[in-house]
Design an enzyme around this catalytic site. Structure first.
Site, PDB file in Angstrom:
ATOM      1  N   PRO A 289      31.403   3.256  60.103  1.00 19.08           N
ATOM      2  CA  PRO A 289      30.442   2.197  59.780  1.00 19.08           C
ATOM      3  C   PRO A 289      29.055   2.784  59.561  1.00 19.08           C
ATOM      4  O   PRO A 289      28.553   3.559  60.385  1.00 19.08           O
ATOM      5  CB  PRO A 289      30.473   1.309  61.026  1.00 19.08           C
ATOM      6  CG  PRO A 289      30.949   2.204  62.133  1.00 19.08           C
ATOM      7  CD  PRO A 289      31.879   3.195  61.490  1.00 19.08           C
ATOM      8  N   THR A 290      28.446   2.455  58.430  1.00 15.77           N
ATOM      9  CA  THR A 290      27.095   2.925  58.119  1.00 15.77           C
ATOM     10  C   THR A 290      26.286   1.730  57.649  1.00 15.77           C
ATOM     11  O   THR A 290      26.552   1.173  56.577  1.00 15.77           O
ATOM     12  CB  THR A 290      27.114   4.030  57.045  1.00 15.77           C
ATOM     13  OG1 THR A 290      27.999   3.644  55.973  1.00 15.77           O
ATOM     14  CG2 THR A 290      27.618   5.341  57.619  1.00 15.77           C
TER      15      THR A 290
ATOM     16  N   ARG B 220      21.642   9.550  66.569  1.00 16.75           N
ATOM     17  CA  ARG B 220      20.606   8.555  66.287  1.00 16.75           C
ATOM     18  C   ARG B 220      20.199   7.753  67.519  1.00 16.75           C
ATOM     19  O   ARG B 220      19.314   6.913  67.433  1.00 16.75           O
ATOM     20  CB  ARG B 220      21.100   7.589  65.198  1.00 16.75           C
ATOM     21  CG  ARG B 220      21.292   8.262  63.850  1.00 16.75           C
ATOM     22  CD  ARG B 220      22.032   7.374  62.868  1.00 16.75           C
ATOM     23  NE  ARG B 220      21.285   6.177  62.485  1.00 16.75           N
ATOM     24  CZ  ARG B 220      20.334   6.146  61.562  1.00 16.75           C
ATOM     25  NH1 ARG B 220      19.974   7.259  60.952  1.00 16.75           N
ATOM     26  NH2 ARG B 220      19.733   5.011  61.263  1.00 16.75           N
TER      27      ARG B 220
ATOM     28  N   GLY C 156      28.531  15.266  62.498  1.00 22.15           N
ATOM     29  CA  GLY C 156      28.355  16.637  62.032  1.00 22.15           C
ATOM     30  C   GLY C 156      29.378  17.128  61.035  1.00 22.15           C
ATOM     31  O   GLY C 156      29.343  18.295  60.640  1.00 22.15           O
TER      32      GLY C 156
ATOM     33  N   ARG D  21      13.718   6.618  66.668  1.00 19.91           N
ATOM     34  CA  ARG D  21      13.850   7.414  65.446  1.00 19.91           C
ATOM     35  C   ARG D  21      12.470   7.598  64.835  1.00 19.91           C
ATOM     36  O   ARG D  21      11.954   6.736  64.120  1.00 19.91           O
ATOM     37  CB  ARG D  21      14.817   6.727  64.495  1.00 19.91           C
ATOM     38  CG  ARG D  21      16.187   6.529  65.154  1.00 19.91           C
ATOM     39  CD  ARG D  21      17.094   5.626  64.356  1.00 19.91           C
ATOM     40  NE  ARG D  21      18.227   5.192  65.194  1.00 19.91           N
ATOM     41  CZ  ARG D  21      19.045   4.215  64.870  1.00 19.91           C
ATOM     42  NH1 ARG D  21      18.879   3.549  63.738  1.00 19.91           N
ATOM     43  NH2 ARG D  21      20.034   3.885  65.682  1.00 19.91           N
TER      44      ARG D  21
ATOM     45  N   TYR E  84      28.744  -4.793  66.487  1.00 17.47           N
ATOM     46  CA  TYR E  84      27.747  -4.504  67.515  1.00 17.47           C
ATOM     47  C   TYR E  84      27.751  -5.633  68.539  1.00 17.47           C
ATOM     48  O   TYR E  84      27.953  -6.803  68.192  1.00 17.47           O
ATOM     49  CB  TYR E  84      26.352  -4.381  66.900  1.00 17.47           C
ATOM     50  CG  TYR E  84      26.094  -3.098  66.159  1.00 17.47           C
ATOM     51  CD1 TYR E  84      26.383  -1.869  66.751  1.00 17.47           C
ATOM     52  CD2 TYR E  84      25.557  -3.111  64.881  1.00 17.47           C
ATOM     53  CE1 TYR E  84      26.130  -0.686  66.080  1.00 17.47           C
ATOM     54  CE2 TYR E  84      25.302  -1.933  64.198  1.00 17.47           C
ATOM     55  CZ  TYR E  84      25.592  -0.716  64.802  1.00 17.47           C
ATOM     56  OH  TYR E  84      25.350   0.454  64.136  1.00 17.47           O
TER      57      TYR E  84
ATOM     58  N   GLY F 107      30.767   9.683  58.385  1.00 16.85           N
ATOM     59  CA  GLY F 107      29.568   8.869  58.301  1.00 16.85           C
ATOM     60  C   GLY F 107      28.641   9.324  57.200  1.00 16.85           C
ATOM     61  O   GLY F 107      28.759   8.920  56.045  1.00 16.85           O
TER      62      GLY F 107
ATOM     63  N   GLN G  77      33.368  -3.089  62.400  1.00 11.31           N
ATOM     64  CA  GLN G  77      32.605  -2.597  63.550  1.00 11.31           C
ATOM     65  C   GLN G  77      31.632  -3.684  63.998  1.00 11.31           C
ATOM     66  O   GLN G  77      30.768  -4.110  63.234  1.00 11.31           O
ATOM     67  CB  GLN G  77      31.843  -1.327  63.182  1.00 11.31           C
ATOM     68  CG  GLN G  77      30.964  -0.779  64.280  1.00 11.31           C
ATOM     69  CD  GLN G  77      29.497  -1.097  64.024  1.00 11.31           C
ATOM     70  OE1 GLN G  77      29.128  -1.607  62.976  1.00 11.31           O
ATOM     71  NE2 GLN G  77      28.661  -0.791  64.992  1.00 11.31           N
TER      72      GLN G  77
ATOM     73  N   LYS H 256      34.171   2.869  70.182  1.00 13.32           N
ATOM     74  CA  LYS H 256      33.420   3.989  69.596  1.00 13.32           C
ATOM     75  C   LYS H 256      32.167   4.266  70.428  1.00 13.32           C
ATOM     76  O   LYS H 256      31.446   3.341  70.800  1.00 13.32           O
ATOM     77  CB  LYS H 256      33.037   3.647  68.154  1.00 13.32           C
ATOM     78  CG  LYS H 256      32.187   4.678  67.431  1.00 13.32           C
ATOM     79  CD  LYS H 256      31.951   4.232  65.992  1.00 13.32           C
ATOM     80  CE  LYS H 256      31.030   5.174  65.242  1.00 13.32           C
ATOM     81  NZ  LYS H 256      29.621   5.053  65.688  1.00 13.32           N
TER      82      LYS H 256
ATOM     83  N   THR I  78      31.215  -0.748  69.260  1.00 10.75           N
ATOM     84  CA  THR I  78      30.328   0.386  69.511  1.00 10.75           C
ATOM     85  C   THR I  78      29.634   0.191  70.852  1.00 10.75           C
ATOM     86  O   THR I  78      28.959  -0.819  71.059  1.00 10.75           O
ATOM     87  CB  THR I  78      29.292   0.508  68.383  1.00 10.75           C
ATOM     88  OG1 THR I  78      29.983   0.760  67.150  1.00 10.75           O
ATOM     89  CG2 THR I  78      28.326   1.650  68.652  1.00 10.75           C
TER      90      THR I  78
ATOM     91  N   SER J 170      30.253  -2.055  58.718  1.00 10.77           N
ATOM     92  CA  SER J 170      29.289  -2.232  59.800  1.00 10.77           C
ATOM     93  C   SER J 170      28.813  -3.671  59.894  1.00 10.77           C
ATOM     94  O   SER J 170      28.707  -4.376  58.881  1.00 10.77           O
ATOM     95  CB  SER J 170      28.076  -1.315  59.561  1.00 10.77           C
ATOM     96  OG  SER J 170      27.030  -1.606  60.464  1.00 10.77           O
TER      97      SER J 170
ATOM     98  N   ARG K  25      30.819  17.991  57.692  1.00 13.55           N
ATOM     99  CA  ARG K  25      30.315  18.201  56.337  1.00 13.55           C
ATOM    100  C   ARG K  25      31.297  18.957  55.457  1.00 13.55           C
ATOM    101  O   ARG K  25      31.040  19.113  54.256  1.00 13.55           O
ATOM    102  CB  ARG K  25      28.985  18.969  56.366  1.00 13.55           C
ATOM    103  CG  ARG K  25      27.868  18.302  57.126  1.00 13.55           C
ATOM    104  CD  ARG K  25      27.363  17.039  56.446  1.00 13.55           C
ATOM    105  NE  ARG K  25      26.250  16.459  57.180  1.00 13.55           N
ATOM    106  CZ  ARG K  25      26.378  15.580  58.169  1.00 13.55           C
ATOM    107  NH1 ARG K  25      27.596  15.169  58.532  1.00 13.55           N
ATOM    108  NH2 ARG K  25      25.318  15.093  58.781  1.00 13.55           N
TER     109      ARG K  25
ATOM    110  N   HIS L 105      26.741   8.438  68.027  1.00  8.79           N
ATOM    111  CA  HIS L 105      26.033   7.675  66.992  1.00  8.79           C
ATOM    112  C   HIS L 105      25.312   8.601  66.013  1.00  8.79           C
ATOM    113  O   HIS L 105      24.232   8.289  65.513  1.00  8.79           O
ATOM    114  CB  HIS L 105      25.039   6.702  67.630  1.00  8.79           C
ATOM    115  CG  HIS L 105      25.004   5.354  66.952  1.00  8.79           C
ATOM    116  ND1 HIS L 105      25.813   4.308  67.337  1.00  8.79           N
ATOM    117  CD2 HIS L 105      24.285   4.891  65.910  1.00  8.79           C
ATOM    118  CE1 HIS L 105      25.565   3.261  66.572  1.00  8.79           C
ATOM    119  NE2 HIS L 105      24.647   3.598  65.682  1.00  8.79           N
TER     120      HIS L 105
END
Length: 438
Positions: free
Chosen positions: A89-90, A290, A320, A176, A141, A341, A139, A263, A167, A118, A322, A287
């Site tokens: 979820p983004t 974040r 992480g 942030r 919240y 993500g 997802q 999650k 989550t 999300s 990639r 997360h």
């Protein structure tokens, strides 16, 4: 002799790595919007260490294995998947590219993997179900407004989402600081600083001027505007319920009859308790760095969670990732799959449908290539024996032999060490190099 940097990609087709897609997104988006996706909490230590954790492992490939028919296909949470992955979820993806949520959902359906919508997406639960048929997870919240929360859960059930993802690492929003500096908030508010920033990306700005800023469709009627500087970076988290606890999660388990995924887990004791509660899977997650800066990198937390559940509960991991090789390492450590993500989000906000598809194609190609190079015809062959620490523990040098002592000395016949200390015990000697245990 200096190395030449590759030219910056101009479109999704010219991207050959997730980093290329990230570069394309950075060039296209205003700084505030790109930083919202790219950044983490406080000093961004956890954000960086999530990525660095994959460099702590190296692959020791098997040779002379028939990999002509190698495949990435697997079973993920009880159903077939073309990759051991789901899109994570983004939130607020539509701020980067209008329709980015749909682009991600369609790319996932074409690839044959689940897509997780999300709560803070810019596309409604029902729109994804109608316009991007496939495996859908929602997802949710946990919100202060419990009636609104249960309404979202009910909508996902009616729309036939196969899984609910709760989550649990977000009792409050993270700090942030990139968002503070950029005057970026959700819901969005204009300031002199971000207007200048937006003007630096005229194509993006023109689209937003002509069609307006996207709304968080699933949260209509819930969020109030951010009205103070202290609320800017964490405005998304103001509606979350910090009182959500084990008893409330048990209510969710009782009322949701399908697959329930939790999650945000990083501890073994929490994982055992979730297993006892009857959840169907957990995601080792912080997360994406974040929320709590200084949290354990997810790949480092994974073994503890796996050991706690002892194979009785599917465990996924995010953060992480990639490269396809990163997916291979996570599976070799014992994860059943990963959540993608930022890796796929960069593609979607850089180039919409083409970018989202390109991200998945890159990761699929890299994973399949890694399997073949490692002698792993299937993802089930990605096992712990393929892994070696990048920095193995130093092997102790045995002591130099000493001259034989003269007869009659009190320590005659006892092997001596160069410093006169007692000889090493068997248990102190350096062990032989072994592959990591499952």
């Amino acid at each position: 002799m200096t190395s030449r940097r590759p030219p910056a990609p101009r479109d999704a087709a010219g991207c050959y790595s997730i980093e290329d897609l990230r570069t394309l997104a950075r060039r296209r988006l205003p700084r505030a919007v790109f930083d919202f996706y790219d950044g983490g909490a406080e000093d961004e230590t956890t954000l960086a260490e999530n990525r660095a954790a994959y460099d702590d492992w190296r692959l020791a490939p098997r040779v002379l294995v028939d990999v002509a028919g190698a495949s990435t296909r697997c079973t993920l949470l009880g159903a077939p998947a073309a990759l051991p992955a789901a899109i994570a979820p983004t939130g607020a993806a539509g701020f980067g590219w209008r329709g980015a949520d749909l682009a991600l959902a369609r790319a996932a359906a074409r690839m044959g993997i689940p897509y997780t919508l999300s709560s803070s997406a810019t596309t409604a639960i029902e729109t994804i179900a109608d316009q991007a048929p496939g495996r859908h997870w929602f997802q949710a919240y946990v919100l202060r407004n419990q009636e609104f929360f249960w309404g979202l859960v009910g909508r996902a059930r009616v729309a036939d989402y196969e899984a609910l993802v709760i989550t649990v690492d977000l009792p409050v929003g993270g700090k942030r600081e990139r968002d503070f500096h950029n005057h970026f908030s959700i819901p969005f508010r204009f300031s002199a600083r971000n207007v200048l920033d937006f003007a630096s990306r005229p194509r993006w700005a023109l689209e937003m001027l002509l069609r307006g800023m996207p709304a968080m469709e699933n949260l209509r009627g819930l969020e109030a505007a951010a009205t103070s500087a202290t609320a800017i970076a964490s405005s998304v988290g103001r509606s979350y319920d910090p009182a959500f606890d084990w008893s409330r999660l048990a209510q969710v388990r009782d009322r949701w009859p399908r697959t329930l995924v939790v999650k945000g887990v990083s501890r073994g004791d929490d994982a055992r308790r979730l297993l006892a509660m009857g959840v169907d899977a957990v995601v080792v997650s912080n997360h994406g760095g974040r929320q709590l800066d200084g949290a354990v990198p997810t790949l480092h937390a994974l073994p503890e969670v796996l050991a706690a559940v002892g194979g009785r509960l599917p465990v996924l991991v995010d953060g992480g990732i990639r490269r396809g090789g990163d997916i291979a390492k996570a599976l070799a450590l014992g994860a059943q799959g990963v959540l993608l993500g930022r890796a796929t989000l960069y593609g979607a906000v850089a180039a919409g449908d083409a970018g989202a598809q390109r991200a998945l194609d890159i990761l699929h190609d890299e994973l399949l290539r890694t399997q073949r190079l490692c002698g792993a015809p299937t993802v089930q062959h990605l096992t712990p024996d393929l892994l070696r620490p990048a920095r193995p523990a130093p092997v102790r040098t045995p002591p130099m032999p000493s001259p034989a002592p003269a007869a009659g000395m009190p320590w005659a016949g006892t092997p001596a060490r160069a410093n006169g200390a007692a000889p090493p015990r068997a248990e102190d000697r350096a062990p032989a190099q072994e592959p990591v245990a499952s």
